[in-house]
Design a protein around this motif. Structure first.
Motif, PDB file in Angstrom:
ATOM      1  N   GLN A 152       5.833 -20.043  -1.888  1.00  0.00           N
ATOM      2  CA  GLN A 152       4.993 -20.953  -1.119  1.00  0.00           C
ATOM      3  C   GLN A 152       5.851 -21.901  -0.280  1.00  0.00           C
ATOM      4  N   ASP A 153       6.906 -22.445  -0.908  1.00  0.00           N
ATOM      5  CA  ASP A 153       7.793 -23.369  -0.191  1.00  0.00           C
ATOM      6  C   ASP A 153       8.496 -22.679   0.975  1.00  0.00           C
ATOM      7  N   ALA A 154       8.725 -21.364   0.834  1.00  0.00           N
ATOM      8  CA  ALA A 154       9.379 -20.612   1.912  1.00  0.00           C
ATOM      9  C   ALA A 154       8.423 -20.259   3.045  1.00  0.00           C
ATOM     10  N   GLY A 155       7.136 -20.549   2.854  1.00  0.00           N
ATOM     11  CA  GLY A 155       6.157 -20.314   3.916  1.00  0.00           C
ATOM     12  C   GLY A 155       5.313 -19.083   3.760  1.00  0.00           C
ATOM     13  N   PHE A 156       5.471 -18.361   2.638  1.00  0.00           N
ATOM     14  CA  PHE A 156       4.647 -17.175   2.436  1.00  0.00           C
ATOM     15  C   PHE A 156       3.227 -17.584   2.037  1.00  0.00           C
ATOM     16  N   SER A 157       2.292 -16.714   2.333  1.00  0.00           N
ATOM     17  CA  SER A 157       0.888 -17.011   2.029  1.00  0.00           C
ATOM     18  C   SER A 157       0.496 -16.592   0.627  1.00  0.00           C
ATOM     19  N   GLY A 158       1.265 -15.692   0.000  1.00  0.00           N
ATOM     20  CA  GLY A 158       0.903 -15.234  -1.337  1.00  0.00           C
ATOM     21  C   GLY A 158       2.081 -14.629  -2.056  1.00  0.00           C
ATOM     22  N   TYR A 159       1.976 -14.580  -3.357  1.00  0.00           N
ATOM     23  CA  TYR A 159       3.017 -14.000  -4.208  1.00  0.00           C
ATOM     24  C   TYR A 159       2.337 -13.247  -5.346  1.00  0.00           C
ATOM     25  N   LEU A 160       2.745 -11.992  -5.578  1.00  0.00           N
ATOM     26  CA  LEU A 160       2.148 -11.179  -6.638  1.00  0.00           C
ATOM     27  C   LEU A 160       3.223 -10.506  -7.461  1.00  0.00           C
ATOM     28  N   PRO A 161       3.215 -10.731  -8.787  1.00  0.00           N
ATOM     29  CA  PRO A 161       4.153 -10.008  -9.662  1.00  0.00           C
ATOM     30  C   PRO A 161       3.760  -8.538  -9.767  1.00  0.00           C
ATOM     31  N   LYS A 162       4.760  -7.676  -9.914  1.00  0.00           N
ATOM     32  CA  LYS A 162       4.508  -6.251 -10.131  1.00  0.00           C
ATOM     33  C   LYS A 162       4.483  -5.938 -11.620  1.00  0.00           C
ATOM     34  N   PRO A 163       3.789  -4.852 -12.038  1.00  0.00           N
ATOM     35  CA  PRO A 163       2.958  -4.016 -11.175  1.00  0.00           C
ATOM     36  C   PRO A 163       1.718  -4.781 -10.732  1.00  0.00           C
ATOM     37  N   VAL A 164       1.413  -4.688  -9.452  1.00  0.00           N
ATOM     38  CA  VAL A 164       0.317  -5.468  -8.882  1.00  0.00           C
ATOM     39  C   VAL A 164      -1.017  -4.969  -9.427  1.00  0.00           C
ATOM     40  N   ARG A 165      -1.842  -5.916  -9.869  1.00  0.00           N
ATOM     41  CA  ARG A 165      -3.173  -5.568 -10.367  1.00  0.00           C
ATOM     42  C   ARG A 165      -4.142  -5.473  -9.190  1.00  0.00           C
ATOM     43  N   LYS A 166      -5.006  -4.476  -9.236  1.00  0.00           N
ATOM     44  CA  LYS A 166      -5.880  -4.187  -8.099  1.00  0.00           C
ATOM     45  C   LYS A 166      -6.732  -5.390  -7.720  1.00  0.00           C
ATOM     46  N   LYS A 167      -7.370  -6.010  -8.706  1.00  0.00           N
ATOM     47  CA  LYS A 167      -8.243  -7.138  -8.412  1.00  0.00           C
ATOM     48  C   LYS A 167      -7.456  -8.306  -7.820  1.00  0.00           C
ATOM     49  N   GLU A 168      -6.259  -8.571  -8.375  1.00  0.00           N
ATOM     50  CA  GLU A 168      -5.432  -9.659  -7.850  1.00  0.00           C
ATOM     51  C   GLU A 168      -5.017  -9.390  -6.413  1.00  0.00           C
ATOM     52  N   LEU A 169      -4.664  -8.149  -6.135  1.00  0.00           N
ATOM     53  CA  LEU A 169      -4.268  -7.785  -4.778  1.00  0.00           C
ATOM     54  C   LEU A 169      -5.400  -8.042  -3.785  1.00  0.00           C
ATOM     55  N   LEU A 170      -6.590  -7.540  -4.121  1.00  0.00           N
ATOM     56  CA  LEU A 170      -7.722  -7.676  -3.201  1.00  0.00           C
ATOM     57  C   LEU A 170      -8.200  -9.122  -3.113  1.00  0.00           C
ATOM     58  N   ASP A 171      -8.180  -9.836  -4.240  1.00  0.00           N
ATOM     59  CA  ASP A 171      -8.510 -11.267  -4.206  1.00  0.00           C
ATOM     60  C   ASP A 171      -7.550 -12.025  -3.290  1.00  0.00           C
ATOM     61  N   THR A 172      -6.260 -11.721  -3.432  1.00  0.00           N
ATOM     62  CA  THR A 172      -5.237 -12.405  -2.646  1.00  0.00           C
ATOM     63  C   THR A 172      -5.455 -12.191  -1.154  1.00  0.00           C
ATOM     64  N   ILE A 173      -5.661 -10.944  -0.777  1.00  0.00           N
ATOM     65  CA  ILE A 173      -5.885 -10.635   0.642  1.00  0.00           C
ATOM     66  C   ILE A 173      -7.128 -11.340   1.154  1.00  0.00           C
ATOM     67  N   SER A 174      -8.195 -11.286   0.364  1.00  0.00           N
ATOM     68  CA  SER A 174      -9.463 -11.876   0.776  1.00  0.00           C
ATOM     69  C   SER A 174      -9.351 -13.387   0.962  1.00  0.00           C
ATOM     70  N   VAL A 175      -8.669 -14.053   0.034  1.00  0.00           N
ATOM     71  CA  VAL A 175      -8.529 -15.509   0.104  1.00  0.00           C
ATOM     72  C   VAL A 175      -7.629 -15.919   1.261  1.00  0.00           C
ATOM     73  N   ILE A 176      -6.480 -15.228   1.400  1.00  0.00           N
ATOM     74  CA  ILE A 176      -5.549 -15.573   2.476  1.00  0.00           C
ATOM     75  C   ILE A 176      -6.182 -15.340   3.845  1.00  0.00           C
ATOM     76  N   ALA A 177      -7.002 -14.300   3.948  1.00  0.00           N
ATOM     77  CA  ALA A 177      -7.670 -14.005   5.219  1.00  0.00           C
ATOM     78  C   ALA A 177      -8.833 -14.946   5.501  1.00  0.00           C
ATOM     79  N   GLY A 178      -9.131 -15.836   4.544  1.00  0.00           N
ATOM     80  CA  GLY A 178     -10.210 -16.793   4.750  1.00  0.00           C
ATOM     81  C   GLY A 178     -11.594 -16.225   4.542  1.00  0.00           C
ATOM     82  N   ARG A 179     -11.682 -15.092   3.846  1.00  0.00           N
ATOM     83  CA  ARG A 179     -12.986 -14.446   3.657  1.00  0.00           C
ATOM     84  C   ARG A 179     -13.593 -14.745   2.289  1.00  0.00           C
TER      85      ARG A 179
END
Length: 528
Positions: free
Chosen positions: A354-381
């Motif tokens: 976050q401090d480096a300016g990224f919009s999101g961070y996900l530990p691997k292996p990425v969980r499907k729901k977390e991935l889609l939640d992250t994209i949806s939230v960052i996109a403002g949807r």
């Protein structure tokens, strides 16, 4: 005579069950101190040599605990005492949380870990989640033990369904040492190991796979293996569950049409991301490294710019962190939002991203729901309750205990009390102590607590009776959450605790991570 023999056999089974219950409790009580204090010690300043010694203690303790669990489970199976639950559960969560357990060990060995849940797998089913998790944990631990490089993958697909029943094919695959045909034939027999030489490298009891096979068969499924020497191993489970009575997970139609660039040098990772994203209607472009990805951003996306880039941290050449900074500092006309993914997950990594300016961070292996939640939230949807810009597994649960919570600990063993008090202090809770059930009941009549941790076997009054009195005889703690924290860890002990008016159950040995998760879960529930 037959009747007398039957009575004698039944009496012997009762005596055996009683002996196993007592043996389990007596072994787990000191194990709680060994594992718990080792866990606490690992968080204090140490020399490299001291840390190495501590790791050996922890590894030996874990091995002993696995041995205890295997012997007890095998005894229950042999006596036909193993009972199965039939409850609603989220199979996506069971699959993803199971593979997450081997991530630290896999990272230390340089192994990539993947979870691949096909789009046809619904989330809510009905069956025994604990036993399914036990089998998956056993298979995944075996894969980690026998794999020195490459990949470990847990995949799931639905192969048949009707109105009420869903049949799944679950696979645990690795690129490990494999095994010859003559070993495979006897692999599921008790006390049999692939590595049976006197110079054994890998260890183990030889019970895990036998137990896993019995559990799967008791659940009405089948387990099989395909393996080749130096060619890896694949365990396949075919198993059916009832459809769950609870609602399915939410869909992610709001991100349909988004253009997403996936940058990862691992082919299997890219394939899993593509499947998850395309299933939600996203357009996916792949790149294997930073140079290829930057060419795509600069030259190939003029008609429809990339909305978001999902970048692996650990790539050869320019790593993900540097590449993300390079994008943000570039003169690109359209700069995508950036999500960083990493196998080397440590608490605080999300904040650094976050401090480096990224919009999101996900530990691997990425969980499907977390991935889609992250994209949806960052996109403002979609919005999160905490309104944070950065979506991360670490930061979402961060600060769950905002104010110091008062907890009553009922525990008669001095070493266990000391350990629990240290853990609770580190978590950020204030704690009062009762050394038996009667003291806990008396304390609950005098004062309101946020949470009660209750041992079950105590002098004067046990935890079962104490919990019932606290919950049913009035007083300020009639609605306070009571969590059993006990060395009673056999089949039915959890149910016995819940029947005694307790709200949750933690078997000993207890680690600070498990204790923190349970407290945060109930504090969040109470706050709602």
């Amino acid at each position: 005579m037959d009747q007398e023999a039957r009575k004698a056999a039944e009496a012997a089974n009762v005596a055996k069950s009683y002996f196993l219950a007592n043996m389990s409790h007596e072994i787990r009580t000191p194990m709680n101190g060994i594992i718990g204090f080792a866990d606490i010690l690992s968080q204090t300043p140490m020399t490299r040599e001291q840390y190495d010694y501590l790791e050996e203690i922890r590894n030996a303790s874990d091995a002993l605990l696995y041995l205890i669990n295997d012997v007890l489970d095998f005894s229950k199976i042999e006596a036909d005492k193993m009972e199965l639950e039939n409850i609603d559960f989220d199979i996506h969560y069971i699959l993803e949380s199971s593979i997450s357990l081997i991530v630290p060990g896999a990272y230390n060995k340089g192994i990539e870990v993947h979870s691949e849940i096909h789009a046809d797998v619904p989330s809510m089913v009905k069956g025994d989640p604990g036993r399914l998790r036990q089998v998956l944990n056993n298979l995944l631990s075996n894969s980690l033990k026998f794999t020195e490089h490459g990949d470990i993958t847990l995949s799931a697909e639905c192969i048949e369904e009707d109105e009420n029943i869903l049949t799944f094919r679950l696979k645990v695959s690795d690129t490990g040492i494999g095994m010859p045909e003559e070993v495979i034939k006897s692999l599921f027999k008790p006390f049999t190991q692939a590595d049976s030489s006197t110079t054994r490298k890998y260890g183990g009891t030889g019970l895990g796979l036998a137990i896993s096979k019995r559990i799967i068969e008791k659940m009405g499924g089948e387990i099989s293996i395909v393996s080749k020497v130096n060619g890896g191993t694949t365990f396949t489970i075919v198993i059916s569950f009832q459809r769950g009575s609870q609602k399915e997970r939410v869909t992610y139609g709001e991100i349909s049409g988004m253009k997403i660039l996936v940058v990862d040098d691992n082919r299997l990772n890219r394939r899993i991301f593509r499947e998850y994203l395309e299933d939600s209607g996203c357009m996916v472009i792949e790149a294997v490294n930073a140079d290829e990805a930057f060419d795509i951003l600069r030259h190939c996306c003029r008609e429809k710019p990339v909305d978001m880039a999902i970048i692996d941290f650990n790539m050869p050449g320019i790593d993900g962190m540097e590449f993300g900074k390079m994008i943000m500092a570039s003169d690109l006309q359209y700069k995508p939002k950036i999500v960083i993914t990493s196998s080397a997950t440590r608490t605080g990594d999300g904040k650094k991203a976050q401090d480096a300016g990224f919009s999101g961070y996900l530990p691997k292996p990425v969980r499907k729901k977390e991935l889609l939640d992250t994209i949806s939230v960052i996109a403002g949807r979609r919005k999160l309750d905490n309104n944070r810009e950065l979506v991360t597994r670490h930061l979402i649960i961060e600060d769950a205990i905002k104010d110091k919570k008062e907890i009553l600990l009922a525990e008669d063993m001095e070493a266990n009390r000391k350990l629990a008090l240290i853990m609770l202090k580190k978590i950020g809770c204030e704690c009062e102590v009762a050394i038996n059930g009667q003291e806990a009941v008396d304390a609950c009549l005098r004062k309101k607590y946020d949470l009660i941790l209750m041992d079950c076997q105590m002098p004067v009054m046990d935890g079962y009776e104490a919990a019932k009195k606290i919950k049913t005889e009035g007083g300020p703690n009639a609605d306070t959450v009571v969590v059993a924290m006990t060395a009673n860890a056999l089949e039915g002990d959890r149910e016995k605790c819940l029947a005694a008016c307790m709200d949750d159950y933690i078997p000993k040995p207890v680690t600070i991570k498990v204790l923190e998760e349970v407290i945060k879960k109930w504090i969040a529930y109470i706050s709602d």
